[in-house]
Design an enzyme around this catalytic site. Sequence first.
Site, PDB file in Angstrom:
ATOM      1  N   GLY A 103       0.782  -1.232   0.000  1.00  0.00           N
ATOM      2  CA  GLY A 103       0.000   0.000   0.000  1.00  0.00           C
ATOM      3  C   GLY A 103       0.808   1.274   0.000  1.00  0.00           C
ATOM      4  O   GLY A 103       0.258   2.373   0.138  1.00  0.00           O
ATOM      5  N   GLU A 115       0.604   3.336  -5.419  1.00  0.00           N
ATOM      6  CA  GLU A 115      -0.646   3.073  -6.120  1.00  0.00           C
ATOM      7  C   GLU A 115      -0.357   2.304  -7.407  1.00  0.00           C
ATOM      8  O   GLU A 115       0.790   2.173  -7.829  1.00  0.00           O
ATOM      9  CB  GLU A 115      -1.349   4.399  -6.439  1.00  0.00           C
ATOM     10  CG  GLU A 115      -1.714   5.202  -5.194  1.00  0.00           C
ATOM     11  CD  GLU A 115      -2.373   6.518  -5.538  1.00  0.00           C
ATOM     12  OE1 GLU A 115      -2.563   6.793  -6.741  1.00  0.00           O
ATOM     13  OE2 GLU A 115      -2.676   7.282  -4.607  1.00  0.00           O
ATOM     14  N   ASP A 154       5.639  14.057  -7.161  1.00  0.00           N
ATOM     15  CA  ASP A 154       5.231  14.311  -5.781  1.00  0.00           C
ATOM     16  C   ASP A 154       6.319  15.075  -5.025  1.00  0.00           C
ATOM     17  O   ASP A 154       6.050  16.080  -4.356  1.00  0.00           O
ATOM     18  CB  ASP A 154       4.941  12.978  -5.085  1.00  0.00           C
ATOM     19  CG  ASP A 154       4.627  13.130  -3.614  1.00  0.00           C
ATOM     20  OD1 ASP A 154       3.462  13.412  -3.270  1.00  0.00           O
ATOM     21  OD2 ASP A 154       5.557  12.966  -2.780  1.00  0.00           O
ATOM     22  N   LYS A 194       6.558  19.158  -3.344  1.00  0.00           N
ATOM     23  CA  LYS A 194       6.998  19.468  -1.990  1.00  0.00           C
ATOM     24  C   LYS A 194       8.230  20.372  -2.002  1.00  0.00           C
ATOM     25  O   LYS A 194       8.374  21.250  -1.143  1.00  0.00           O
ATOM     26  CB  LYS A 194       7.268  18.172  -1.227  1.00  0.00           C
ATOM     27  CG  LYS A 194       6.012  17.336  -1.022  1.00  0.00           C
ATOM     28  CD  LYS A 194       6.310  15.939  -0.539  1.00  0.00           C
ATOM     29  CE  LYS A 194       5.033  15.125  -0.407  1.00  0.00           C
ATOM     30  NZ  LYS A 194       5.292  13.711  -0.041  1.00  0.00           N
ATOM     31  N   GLY A 242       0.600   8.247   5.558  1.00  0.00           N
ATOM     32  CA  GLY A 242      -0.268   7.434   6.403  1.00  0.00           C
ATOM     33  C   GLY A 242      -1.382   8.282   6.969  1.00  0.00           C
ATOM     34  O   GLY A 242      -1.143   9.426   7.408  1.00  0.00           O
TER      35      GLY A 242
END
Length: 339
Positions: free
Chosen positions: A90, A93, A104, A108, A210
């Site tokens: 997990g 994806e 990603d 940031k 998370g």
Amino acid sequence: ADIVTANKALLAHHSTEIFEAAAQVGAQVYYEAAVAGAIPIIRPLRDSLAGDRVTRILGIVNGTTNFILDRIDTLGESMEDSLAMAKKLGYAEDNSSADIEGYDAAQKASILASLAFHTHVPIDLVYREGITEITLDQVRAARQAGYVVKLLAICERVVSAEGTEGVSARVYPAMVPDTHPLAAVHGANNAVFVEAELAGPLMFYGAGAGGVQTSSAVLGDLVSAARRHVIGGPGVAESTHATFPILPISEIRTRYHISLEITDAPGVLADIASIFATHGVSVESVEQKPAGADGQSATATLVIGTHEAIEADLAATVAALEASAVVQRVVGVIRMEGL
């Protein structure tokens, strides 16, 4: 009303509009959870280090890629097997391009650079490379040389060759010395290493993703917003007073670790040394190995580490090596950071 968001893409692409709209109505924008999950990094940069001068940020800000690279390094898995395990657990994806291609982390980096250097850094000006070209052989070679491969988001103040002070924001895989704190970041964890003139080196480490972990940062923002409304007072606006130019990657200074397959013949090393000299790049280390197991191959593997040089000169050197008659192929090129 105030705004609390964990949406990094929203901030990376539309922060100027959001902060302008918030300022018009006296609202505060809270976004601690947008970068590095539960790790407190936005408030330290905005508040704790407000009186200091941040010079550089090195960040492992994507847990998926760190998980993958860590398994390649520690378990000897292939990129494909490590990615498959990340999906199974997990961490990634089914469509993992945002992670493994660096999108990603670039979002940031845009947020961190804008905050640290008081300059709006558009996402379009953040240089980006992912980890898709990293091989098990590169990771093994890095480990043998005393380095660990990490996907880094790098934000720093840079002075160009013409003497212009600016800001660089970039994302790419790099070799980090195994003695550097970032080398000890394992699994899907994140870490942000900040260098400031007065505070010196600072390390922020923890869970970068998370639901439960991210909720900690969101709840912290909600409490901060509630306190402001109870106590009163204005919010903190976006700080863009410095307006440094955003310099292209060609202006930065870094080091290259270059692996070549070369013709194993007299005079080849001299030819290669001449290419480096022509482009003004100094060589720090050279290691040559026979390509064949029996040592009888007509080619050899040459691994070259450079001294720090301007990116444009390093890239031109690699291009010249690719065109050289004595170089069969450029096996791999990876930058070296944290030295």
